[in-house]
Design an enzyme around this catalytic site. Structure first.
Site, PDB file in Angstrom:
ATOM      1  N   GLY A  14       0.766  -1.241   0.000  1.00 19.65           N
ATOM      2  CA  GLY A  14       0.000   0.000   0.000  1.00 19.65           C
ATOM      3  C   GLY A  14       0.797   1.291   0.000  1.00 19.65           C
ATOM      4  N   THR A  15       2.030   1.268  -0.563  1.00 17.23           N
ATOM      5  CA  THR A  15       2.767   2.544  -0.589  1.00 17.23           C
ATOM      6  C   THR A  15       2.122   3.545  -1.555  1.00 17.23           C
ATOM      7  OG1 THR A  15       4.349   1.857  -2.297  1.00 17.23           O
ATOM      8  CG2 THR A  15       4.950   1.412  -0.001  1.00 17.23           C
ATOM      9  N   ASN A  16       1.503   3.056  -2.622  1.00 13.12           N
ATOM     10  CA  ASN A  16       0.806   3.978  -3.533  1.00 13.12           C
ATOM     11  C   ASN A  16      -0.438   4.563  -2.872  1.00 13.12           C
ATOM     12  OD1 ASN A  16       2.005   4.316  -6.335  1.00 13.12           O
ATOM     13  ND2 ASN A  16       2.223   2.114  -5.991  1.00 13.12           N
ATOM     14  N   MET A  92      -3.757  -6.565  -7.349  1.00 13.96           N
ATOM     15  CA  MET A  92      -3.191  -7.659  -8.141  1.00 13.96           C
ATOM     16  C   MET A  92      -4.246  -8.615  -8.699  1.00 13.96           C
ATOM     17  SD  MET A  92      -0.154  -6.678  -8.035  1.00 13.96           S
ATOM     18  CE  MET A  92       1.129  -5.918  -7.071  1.00 13.96           C
ATOM     19  N   ILE A  94      -7.062  -9.300 -11.956  1.00  9.79           N
ATOM     20  CA  ILE A  94      -7.528  -8.837 -13.268  1.00  9.79           C
ATOM     21  C   ILE A  94      -9.054  -8.802 -13.226  1.00  9.79           C
ATOM     22  CG2 ILE A  94      -7.648  -9.395 -15.732  1.00  9.79           C
ATOM     23  CD1 ILE A  94      -4.765 -10.252 -15.601  1.00  9.79           C
ATOM     24  N   LEU A  95      -9.613  -7.663 -13.640  1.00  2.98           N
ATOM     25  CA  LEU A  95     -11.073  -7.486 -13.559  1.00  2.98           C
ATOM     26  C   LEU A  95     -11.735  -7.971 -14.852  1.00  2.98           C
ATOM     27  CD1 LEU A  95     -10.763  -4.009 -11.880  1.00  2.98           C
ATOM     28  CD2 LEU A  95     -11.689  -6.068 -10.787  1.00  2.98           C
ATOM     29  N   ASN A 109      -5.345   2.783 -13.238  1.00  2.52           N
ATOM     30  CA  ASN A 109      -4.389   1.849 -12.644  1.00  2.52           C
ATOM     31  C   ASN A 109      -2.978   2.410 -12.779  1.00  2.52           C
ATOM     32  OD1 ASN A 109      -3.292  -0.746 -11.728  1.00  2.52           O
ATOM     33  ND2 ASN A 109      -2.682  -1.084 -13.862  1.00  2.52           N
ATOM     34  N   HIS A 111       0.891   1.240 -13.267  1.00  2.60           N
ATOM     35  CA  HIS A 111       1.692   0.086 -13.672  1.00  2.60           C
ATOM     36  C   HIS A 111       3.174   0.473 -13.596  1.00  2.60           C
ATOM     37  CE1 HIS A 111       2.641  -3.690 -15.538  1.00  2.60           C
ATOM     38  NE2 HIS A 111       3.473  -3.045 -16.330  1.00  2.60           N
TER      39      HIS A 111
HETATM   40  C1  GAR Z   1       3.528  -1.084  -7.329  1.00  5.16           C
HETATM   41  O1  GAR Z   1       4.800  -1.018  -7.885  1.00  5.16           O
HETATM   42  C2  GAR Z   1       2.472  -1.079  -8.429  1.00  5.16           C
HETATM   43  O2  GAR Z   1       2.799  -0.265  -9.515  1.00  5.16           O
HETATM   44  C3  GAR Z   1       2.480  -2.527  -8.838  1.00  5.16           C
HETATM   45  O3  GAR Z   1       2.639  -3.242  -7.624  1.00  5.16           O
HETATM   46  C4  GAR Z   1       3.291  -2.429  -6.649  1.00  5.16           C
HETATM   47  C5  GAR Z   1       2.388  -2.319  -5.436  1.00  5.16           C
HETATM   48  O4  GAR Z   1       3.012  -1.622  -4.394  1.00  5.16           O
HETATM   49  N1  GAR Z   1       1.277  -2.875  -9.547  1.00  5.16           N
HETATM   50  C6  GAR Z   1       1.235  -3.778 -10.516  1.00  5.16           C
HETATM   51  O5  GAR Z   1       2.200  -4.416 -10.864  1.00  5.16           O
HETATM   52  C7  GAR Z   1      -0.126  -3.955 -11.167  1.00  5.16           C
HETATM   53  N2  GAR Z   1       0.013  -4.590 -12.450  1.00  5.16           N
HETATM   54  P1  GAR Z   1       2.186  -0.905  -3.238  1.00  5.16           P
HETATM   55  O6  GAR Z   1       1.209  -1.920  -2.666  1.00  5.16           O
HETATM   56  O7  GAR Z   1       3.270  -0.551  -2.215  1.00  5.16           O
HETATM   57  O8  GAR Z   1       1.514   0.303  -3.796  1.00  5.16           O
END
Ligand code: GAR
Length: 202
Positions: A14-16, A92, A94-95, A109, A111
């Site tokens: 969940g850093t994003n 993570m 796919i919808l 999203n 990526h």
């Molecule tokens: C992030 O790097 C995000 O871009 C990627 O997973 C990580 C999640 O980190 N997402 C994908 O690869 C989706 N296809 P987070 O939980 O710390 O945000």
């Protein structure tokens, strides 16, 4: 018009999500409000981060529910909460076609690569960076895009390039891309799309 109600969908660290909540707290998402955080994984640390910001959370255990019931409950939760924009932030799953059609132009999203490189089914999380290093690219980055029925195939909203260094491991590259690109373009794109929704441009 009121602010657009945002649901952030998460699966892991969940850093994003953290970057989004911090941007909101700094007043950088004036046209939207994060009103709900949903996880497909009840143990995701992202849920703790959400609670620390006093956000409403919902955990739908996809493993227990199965794909169809999970999506049905997800759609019901989003509708009940009057959600206007769905932000996938490290989500993570796919919808389905049905889901993306129900919320057309209302899902974005992040990526961790420059689409159309290193994207699509099977390219998620650390694997994306492993593949980029294997290929030997000198530049990677992040992309925020609309979500349609094609995995990572919707229209691009923002991209930011990040240098790949000789000594990079998948972990160091992932961290630099998050810091220099994802945590910046995801909040900025969220605000951009909320403003477009409010102006009825999409
Ligand atoms: C992030 O790097 C995000 O871009 C990627 O997973 C990580 C999640 O980190 N997402 C994908 O690869 C989706 N296809 P987070 O939980 O710390 O945000």
């Amino acid at each position: 018009m009121e602010k657009v109600k945002i649901a952030v969908l998460v699966s892991g660290g969940g850093t994003n999500l953290q970057a989004l909540m911090e941007a909101e707290a700094r007043g950088e998402i004036p046209d939207g409000e994060i009103s709900l955080v949903i996880s497909n994984n009840p143990n995701a640390f992202a849920l703790t981060r959400a609670k620390n910001f006093n956000k409403k959370t919902v955990a739908l255990n996809k493993k227990q529910l199965g794909k169809d019931l999970f999506e049905e409950q997800l759609i019901n939760t989003l509708k009940q909460n009057d959600i206007g924009l769905i932000v996938l932030a490290g989500f993570m799953c796919i919808l389905s076609f049905n889901f993306t059609k129900t919320f057309a132009n209302r899902i974005i999203n992040v990526h961790p690569a420059l689409i159309p490189s290193f994207c699509g089914e099977g390219y998620y999380g650390l694997r994306v960076h492993e593949k980029a290093l294997e290929y030997g690219v000198k530049v990677s980055g992040a992309t925020v895009h609309f979500v349609n029925e094609i995995p990572d195939g919707g229209k691009i909203i923002m991209q930011k390039a990040v240098k790949v260094l000789e000594k990079d491991t998948p972990e160091t590259l992932q961290k630099r891309i998050m810091k220099q690109a994802e945590w910046k373009i995801l909040p900025a794109s969220t605000q951009k799309v909320c403003a477009m929704i409010k102006k009825e441009l999409i």
